[in-house]
Design a protein around this motif. Structure first.
Motif, short mmCIF file in Angstrom:
data_model
loop_
_atom_site.label_atom_id
_atom_site.label_comp_id
_atom_site.label_asym_id
_atom_site.label_seq_id
_atom_site.Cartn_x
_atom_site.Cartn_y
_atom_site.Cartn_z
N SER A 33 -6.64 32.25 27.57
CA SER A 33 -6.57 31.10 26.34
C SER A 33 -6.90 29.96 26.92
O SER A 33 -6.64 29.55 28.26
CB SER A 33 -5.15 31.34 25.61
OG SER A 33 -4.32 31.02 26.35
N LEU A 34 -7.02 28.92 26.19
CA LEU A 34 -6.88 27.67 26.57
C LEU A 34 -5.54 26.80 26.29
O LEU A 34 -4.85 27.24 25.17
CB LEU A 34 -8.17 26.71 25.77
CG LEU A 34 -9.53 26.97 26.19
CD1 LEU A 34 -10.42 26.42 24.99
CD2 LEU A 34 -9.78 26.59 27.36
N SER A 35 -5.21 25.96 27.08
CA SER A 35 -3.81 25.44 26.69
C SER A 35 -3.90 23.71 26.72
O SER A 35 -4.40 23.13 27.73
CB SER A 35 -2.84 25.65 27.91
OG SER A 35 -1.54 25.08 27.54
N SER A 36 -3.39 23.26 25.69
CA SER A 36 -3.43 21.83 25.47
C SER A 36 -2.33 21.08 26.38
O SER A 36 -2.37 19.97 26.36
CB SER A 36 -3.15 21.17 24.02
OG SER A 36 -1.71 21.84 23.32
N HIS A 37 -1.38 22.07 27.08
CA HIS A 37 -0.41 21.29 27.92
C HIS A 37 -0.68 21.39 29.23
O HIS A 37 -0.15 21.01 30.20
CB HIS A 37 0.82 22.25 27.56
CG HIS A 37 1.47 22.19 26.14
ND1 HIS A 37 1.96 21.11 25.54
CD2 HIS A 37 1.46 23.28 25.50
CE1 HIS A 37 2.20 21.36 24.31
NE2 HIS A 37 2.11 22.63 24.18
N SER A 38 -1.98 21.92 29.48
CA SER A 38 -2.57 22.06 31.04
C SER A 38 -3.70 21.02 31.24
O SER A 38 -4.35 20.59 30.17
CB SER A 38 -2.96 23.25 31.27
OG SER A 38 -2.03 24.34 31.11
#
Length: 103
Positions: A33-38
């Motif tokens: 998954s993609l993470s907006s926190h990374s």
């Protein structure tokens, strides 16, 4: 005698096919998954070996598989339908990452 041989061959083929199906079903796929926190670097690292589309700051798109990452650079292989082409993209030039995260 011929009928018995044909039936036996059919049974063997059916058993082989069912074993292949079970083996294919038992493979587990790690969720990605993609993470907006990374950071972009960390997001791309999770997609190493997988297909992504990088949207660059100028609007151009680079589609391919993430081969590797180094400081500030991502190596994309098999660009689009061009299996013999690779690209190296500066991570600072990326404005978005598109990737398949669900089936």
């Amino acid at each position: 005698m011929k009928n018995i041989t044909v039936k036996l061959a059919c049974v063997v083929l059916a058993l082989s096919a069912s074993q292949l199906t079970l083996a294919a079903e038992s493979k587990t796929v790690e969720p990605v998954s993609l993470s907006s926190h990374s950071s972009f670097h960390n997001n791309l690292k999770t997609f190493t070996g997988k297909s992504v589309v990088l949207v660059l700051n100028n609007g151009a798109k680079v589609k391919g598989k993430v081969k590797s990452l180094s400081k500030g650079i991502v190596h994309i292989e098999m660009l689009g339908n061009k299996s013999f082409y690779d690209a190296v993209v500066k991570i600072n030039d990326i404005s978005a990452i598109q990737a398949k995260v669900r089936k």
